[in-house]
Structure formats: C-alpha cells, structure tokens
Design an enzyme around this catalytic site. Sequence first.
Site, short mmCIF file in Angstrom:
data_model
loop_
_atom_site.label_atom_id
_atom_site.label_comp_id
_atom_site.label_asym_id
_atom_site.label_seq_id
_atom_site.Cartn_x
_atom_site.Cartn_y
_atom_site.Cartn_z
N ARG A 12 0.65 -1.20 0.06
CA ARG A 12 -0.10 -0.04 0.14
C ARG A 12 0.96 1.25 -0.05
O ARG A 12 2.12 1.21 0.43
CB ARG A 12 -0.98 -0.06 1.23
N CYS A 13 0.48 2.30 -0.52
CA CYS A 13 0.97 3.69 -0.74
C CYS A 13 1.08 4.14 0.88
O CYS A 13 0.31 4.08 1.57
CB CYS A 13 0.24 4.66 -1.58
N PRO A 14 2.30 4.56 1.02
CA PRO A 14 3.46 5.29 0.48
C PRO A 14 4.44 4.19 -0.04
O PRO A 14 5.53 4.58 -0.54
CB PRO A 14 3.86 6.37 1.27
N ASP A 39 -1.36 -0.82 -5.70
CA ASP A 39 -2.42 0.34 -5.19
C ASP A 39 -2.61 1.12 -6.12
O ASP A 39 -1.76 1.80 -6.57
CB ASP A 39 -1.36 0.96 -3.99
#
Lengths: 75, 383
Positions: A12-14, A39
């Site tokens: 998942r970001c970041p 993502d």
Amino acid sequence: MPDEVLDCRGQRCPLPVIAAARRMPEVPVGTVVRVLADDPAAAVDIPAWCRMRGQEFVAAITGPDGPAYDIRRAH
Amino acid sequence: MSASPVYLDAATAAPLHPVARQALLAALDDGWADPGKLYTQARRARQLLDAAREATAQTLGVRADELSFTPSGTAAAHGAVLGGLAARHRVGSRLVHSAIEHSAVLHAAERHVAAGGTANAVPVDRLGRLDLTAWSDAVRAPGVALAALITASHEVGTVQPVAEAAAACADAGVPLYVDAAQSVGRVPLPAGWSVLSASAHKWGGPPGVGVLAVRKGTRWESPWPADEREGGRTPGAVNLPAVVAAAASLRAAAADAAAQESRLAPLVDRIRARVAVEVPDVEVVGDPVHRLPHLVTFSCLYVDGEALLHALDRRGFAVSSGSSCTSSTLRPSHVLEAMGVLSHGNVRVSLHRETTEADVERFLAELPGIVAGLRAEAGVVGL
Ligand SMILES: Cc1ncc(COP(=O)(O)O)c(C=O)c1O
C-alpha cells in the site's frame, strides 16, 4: 524495456514510492526502473514523486503483471 | 500527557453555532407539529418553517418559493443532478461535470450512467482549477442536459471560475447546477447558476439539513416519488427544529462572514507558508490565491496518511485526509488524482469561527515533529 523491475505488488502507498526512492540513487543515471504496484494510489503518487524529485516519469503501463510505472533516473 | 483538543475539520462539519443551538432548543418545544395540518400547533410550525425559508432565501439571494430544505447536502446534490437531467431528457442525456465534484454529485452521475445516460468529467489543472476551454467545448456538445460545478473544492479549497463557466453554459443553453456547500455562509455566491445546493453543518448549523434552490424558469423535475412538501422537490417531513436552527445560524454566519474571512484567510496563508518551509518534502496543494478562506491541504512525502491522522489525533488535532488508506474504498481522493498531486500523507485542515491563532500556532509548532517522528519510524529519513 526497463533495465530492472521493482515488484511492489501487494504494497500500500506510500510503500511503492519509498521503494522507488530507495532504489533510484543506486542505479546509474539513465537507467529505467519499472515499479510494479497495484495500489491505485501509485498511479498518482509515482508521477508526483518524479516531479518533486526531478526524475523522469516515462510511462504508466498495464502489462501481464498488472499496473506498472517506468521511471528514468535523470540526475 | 493529554493535549487539549483542537478541532480543524470544519469542512466536514463546523461546530454548532451558538445561535443554532439556541434556535434548535426553542424549536424543539415549538416546532414539533406537522406544518401541513390545520390546527394551532401546526400553524405555529408553519410560521417557523416559512420564516426559516424566508431568511435562508434572503441570504442566498433567491425567492422563498425557489428554496427547499432537504435531509442533507448529499440529498440536495442528488436531487439537483437527477432532477436537472430528468427535466431535459428530451434534449439529451449527457451530464457535464468537473472532475473534482463531491462524491454526492459523482454518485448521482454514476446512477445516471447506469440508467443509460452519459457523463463527461472535465479536467482541472495542477492547482485544482477547472479547464475552462475543455468545459466550454463540453457544454457546447450536442445533447447536454445539465452541467455541474462545485463553487470551490471541498478538498483543496480552490475557488472555481463559476462566472466564466456559467457564461459558457448560458451560451450553450445548458442549465448550471452549483454545489455551494463550502461557500455558503463563508464567501459571496457567484452569479449565473440555475440550481444550487448547500449543507447546514458546513456553516455551523446542525447536521442533516441541506438546501436545494431551483431558479424560476429552470427546467427541473423531481426524480423522487411524488410528495407535495417542500415545493415537491424533496420527499418527507422536514426536520423542522434542525431547519430553524440551520436558518438562524446561516443568517449569523453570513453576517459575520466578511469578518471571519479576514481573520481566517491570513491564518490559512500562514499555514501554507510555514508548512512549506518547516516540514521537509511537503507539497502544499490548491490555488495559493483563488481559494476558500478556511481550508488548506498538503501532502507529506513518504508518510502514511492514516498514521498521520492518528498521530495528530493523539496530540489533540482533528483533521481530515484524502489519502487512500483513510478511505473506506482504499482509493486515493479523486480530487488529488485529478490534480496530479501527491495523495499519500495528505492532510486537510479547515478552520471555523472558534479557531484561534493560538490553535494554529500549536498545530504549526507540533506538526514538523510529528511528521519527522513518523518518517523516522518508517526509516525514510534522507530519501
Ligand atoms: C462540497 C460538498 N458537497 C456536498 C456535501 C454533502 O453534504 P452533507 O454532509 O450534508 O450530506 C459536502 C459535505 O461533505 C461537501 O463538502
């Protein structure tokens, strides 16, 4: 074709952006690194990171491995 | 150590205005009867509703019979979009809207598309400002039934060129609906629209009250099952005590709007300037000049938005975020996406009449340390 691939699928970001930021300074200038990232935020954040860091965002592609983003080390 | 709470999420819900509280309590005693009936208690309720409508219409610069109270800003937006499209289905089935509309408008657009209509999202620039050339081309295309434009972005504060967009609509003969939820009670309304919606809890009224205004002569047809209340524009009994409170607080907010704007806009400017300087690797987003006076947004590189909200909450700061990890759909904000700005580590700070300079100073004093702490934890310092 990219010179190397960073597989950030499932992250998942970041996290994909962080992975790219870690890798880019280690590769020679001119190298194209492909970031595989599923993502949806990566589609926004990888180009934005390139802009903020003065790196070249080459293209977003959707290949057999899902969404991918090519970055060229510009400096 | 527990920090005293600092509420900085007025763009979601402003704290209840004291005038709203007072009016709400009075109307609970006085305004519970059905205003449609023919007895003394009902007549009292009718007077309260008429007065609330009159006052609200006056503030918005519309006629009382052009205005309906809805169960929320969302319901008003749904009605505005679907009703505007329904009334002009013979002209065409295309909706033109900006790419940065509130999800209420986008969800109504999705419904329209699912029913066989089309929707055309017009892009914005990096500052979140509508592309007027693309907009003019889009509304001029054949078969456009309605155009929808937010007056100012609820996520980044950029004020939209509504007058110019309205002129293009007028040239094309297309009615313009404006979602004015972040503007009403804070800044003067733009001209040129045919349909408008707003939401009371954004201006200090209670939650669960929206307004829908449809100008005379506008083709608009209720998309809901028939109901004669509220001019036939929105079904169901209105929450009269809440409506009375909404109207009273709107009048108070509008009277105080210029003073609040001159107090809050410099605080927003201060946040924009100081965050950009004092937090490394931060992108302050939205138009620096053409913006709402109470709202500011920035994104912190390499920081997880959810972790940032929790860390701020632990220090007493209530803010909002457009980062994907903070949304139930796990998608980044479509507004940040449309602007092409960093979406992770995103924070929206929105001020209100109770926000003090000391609150803002405390936020600014603590933010750099909080961001630095999260970056150290994540091992991303120096990247
Ligand atoms: C621009 C905008 N439109 C519509 C709404 C929806 O209003 P409500 O919360 O009353 O449903 C909001 C609030 O989130 C908003 O900011």
